[in-house]
Write an enzyme that holds these catalytic residues in place. Sequence first.
Site, PDB file in Angstrom:
ATOM      1  N   LYS A   1      -0.864   6.010   3.790  1.00  0.00           N
ATOM      2  CA  LYS A   1      -0.197   6.180   5.089  1.00  0.00           C
ATOM      3  C   LYS A   1      -1.095   5.779   6.257  1.00  0.00           C
ATOM      4  O   LYS A   1      -0.640   5.186   7.225  1.00  0.00           O
ATOM      5  CB  LYS A   1       0.261   7.631   5.249  1.00  0.00           C
ATOM      6  CG  LYS A   1       1.409   8.019   4.325  1.00  0.00           C
ATOM      7  CD  LYS A   1       1.831   9.461   4.550  1.00  0.00           C
ATOM      8  CE  LYS A   1       2.971   9.865   3.622  1.00  0.00           C
ATOM      9  NZ  LYS A   1       3.350  11.288   3.806  1.00  0.00           N
ATOM     10  N   GLY A   2      -2.390   6.120   6.180  1.00  0.00           N
ATOM     11  CA  GLY A   2      -3.306   5.773   7.260  1.00  0.00           C
ATOM     12  C   GLY A   2      -3.459   4.274   7.408  1.00  0.00           C
ATOM     13  O   GLY A   2      -3.451   3.735   8.523  1.00  0.00           O
ATOM     14  N   LYS A   3      -3.588   3.600   6.288  1.00  0.00           N
ATOM     15  CA  LYS A   3      -3.735   2.142   6.297  1.00  0.00           C
ATOM     16  C   LYS A   3      -2.458   1.487   6.842  1.00  0.00           C
ATOM     17  O   LYS A   3      -2.520   0.548   7.649  1.00  0.00           O
ATOM     18  CB  LYS A   3      -4.005   1.663   4.868  1.00  0.00           C
ATOM     19  CG  LYS A   3      -4.356   0.205   4.730  1.00  0.00           C
ATOM     20  CD  LYS A   3      -4.581  -0.184   3.273  1.00  0.00           C
ATOM     21  CE  LYS A   3      -5.794   0.485   2.661  1.00  0.00           C
ATOM     22  NZ  LYS A   3      -6.091  -0.056   1.299  1.00  0.00           N
TER      23      LYS A   3
ATOM     24  N   THR B   1       0.836  -1.194   0.000  1.00  0.00           N
ATOM     25  CA  THR B   1       0.000   0.000   0.000  1.00  0.00           C
ATOM     26  C   THR B   1       0.873   1.247   0.000  1.00  0.00           C
ATOM     27  O   THR B   1       2.020   1.220   0.450  1.00  0.00           O
ATOM     28  CB  THR B   1      -0.934   0.039   1.224  1.00  0.00           C
ATOM     29  OG1 THR B   1      -1.795   1.173   1.115  1.00  0.00           O
ATOM     30  CG2 THR B   1      -0.156   0.142   2.524  1.00  0.00           C
TER      31      THR B   1
ATOM     32  N   GLY C   1      -9.615   8.759   5.773  1.00  0.00           N
ATOM     33  CA  GLY C   1     -10.654   8.346   4.840  1.00  0.00           C
ATOM     34  C   GLY C   1     -12.038   8.798   5.264  1.00  0.00           C
ATOM     35  O   GLY C   1     -12.260   9.965   5.621  1.00  0.00           O
ATOM     36  N   TYR C   2     -12.980   7.870   5.244  1.00  0.00           N
ATOM     37  CA  TYR C   2     -14.382   8.150   5.569  1.00  0.00           C
ATOM     38  C   TYR C   2     -14.681   8.096   7.061  1.00  0.00           C
ATOM     39  O   TYR C   2     -15.847   8.186   7.461  1.00  0.00           O
ATOM     40  CB  TYR C   2     -15.281   7.124   4.868  1.00  0.00           C
ATOM     41  CG  TYR C   2     -15.682   7.477   3.454  1.00  0.00           C
ATOM     42  CD1 TYR C   2     -16.980   7.901   3.161  1.00  0.00           C
ATOM     43  CD2 TYR C   2     -14.783   7.375   2.403  1.00  0.00           C
ATOM     44  CE1 TYR C   2     -17.373   8.198   1.861  1.00  0.00           C
ATOM     45  CE2 TYR C   2     -15.159   7.672   1.098  1.00  0.00           C
ATOM     46  CZ  TYR C   2     -16.448   8.087   0.839  1.00  0.00           C
ATOM     47  OH  TYR C   2     -16.825   8.393  -0.449  1.00  0.00           O
ATOM     48  N   ASP C   3     -13.664   7.959   7.893  1.00  0.00           N
ATOM     49  CA  ASP C   3     -13.887   7.806   9.338  1.00  0.00           C
ATOM     50  C   ASP C   3     -14.790   8.878   9.957  1.00  0.00           C
ATOM     51  O   ASP C   3     -15.601   8.573  10.838  1.00  0.00           O
ATOM     52  CB  ASP C   3     -12.556   7.767  10.083  1.00  0.00           C
ATOM     53  CG  ASP C   3     -11.819   6.448   9.892  1.00  0.00           C
ATOM     54  OD1 ASP C   3     -12.378   5.538   9.259  1.00  0.00           O
ATOM     55  OD2 ASP C   3     -10.672   6.333  10.380  1.00  0.00           O
TER      56      ASP C   3
ATOM     57  N   GLU D   1      -2.174  -0.807 -11.037  1.00  0.00           N
ATOM     58  CA  GLU D   1      -3.519  -0.325 -11.306  1.00  0.00           C
ATOM     59  C   GLU D   1      -4.537  -1.351 -10.812  1.00  0.00           C
ATOM     60  O   GLU D   1      -4.392  -2.549 -11.067  1.00  0.00           O
ATOM     61  CB  GLU D   1      -3.703  -0.101 -12.811  1.00  0.00           C
ATOM     62  CG  GLU D   1      -5.012   0.566 -13.170  1.00  0.00           C
ATOM     63  CD  GLU D   1      -5.138   0.857 -14.657  1.00  0.00           C
ATOM     64  OE1 GLU D   1      -6.230   1.296 -15.060  1.00  0.00           O
ATOM     65  OE2 GLU D   1      -4.154   0.642 -15.393  1.00  0.00           O
TER      66      GLU D   1
ATOM     67  N   ASP E   1      -7.508  -4.472   0.389  1.00  0.00           N
ATOM     68  CA  ASP E   1      -8.367  -3.592  -0.393  1.00  0.00           C
ATOM     69  C   ASP E   1      -9.625  -3.398   0.435  1.00  0.00           C
ATOM     70  O   ASP E   1     -10.189  -4.361   0.980  1.00  0.00           O
ATOM     71  CB  ASP E   1      -8.710  -4.164  -1.768  1.00  0.00           C
ATOM     72  CG  ASP E   1      -9.210  -3.054  -2.699  1.00  0.00           C
ATOM     73  OD1 ASP E   1      -8.471  -2.078  -2.888  1.00  0.00           O
ATOM     74  OD2 ASP E   1     -10.337  -3.152  -3.205  1.00  0.00           O
TER      75      ASP E   1
END
Length: 203
Positions: free
Chosen positions: A17-19, A14, A162-164, A46, A75
């Site tokens: 950075k968050g992941k 990946t 992200g969507y947190d 890709e 993913d």
Amino acid sequence: MTRRLTDPRLVVATGNKGKLEEMRQLLGPRGIEITSLKDHALPEPEETEDTFLGNARIKAHAAAKALGMPVLADDSGIVVDALDGAPGVRTADWAETPSGRDFMVAMTRTHEALLASGAPEPWTARFVSVLVLAWPDGHEEVFEGRTEGRVVWPPRGALGHGYDPVFVPEGQDRTFAEMTAEEKNRLSHRGNSTRAFEAACLG
């Protein structure tokens, strides 16, 4: 038979950075030394599949073959029921802007789509994480984690990524972005998939 991971070094495929930080928080206590694609000067391939599993496979197998060692890929994304599962595997794509990823753009787009749909609240949704651990010989192990919850608006909290800020897990009243890393990891999709990987491949 499940193949176990014997090397304490693990590449996580990946550039997020968050992941990467979450994986280090989750696996660090096991003595696992995590490096990223960037650490090995590898590009992110890709993602051309239409499932989380398909895209995780692309990332894991490409890096495992390039490096000649086991590689773990995640993913993940948010699946919103009222949007027929969108953004789903395109979660990161919804954040793309000419100057890079901006998840405020993605969250706003999601909220506008929900309003346009006319769907009443609660806007049920789930985070999904699929992990693929791939070896250079093509062997793989697959693990999935989910967290049910709902999308809220406006965004709340400054933690996470992200969507947190717009996702409240089932049974909770705070968004992921209002929780400490430890609290989120106990409940999160990635925490669930990583614990399944630990149990099977690290023992």
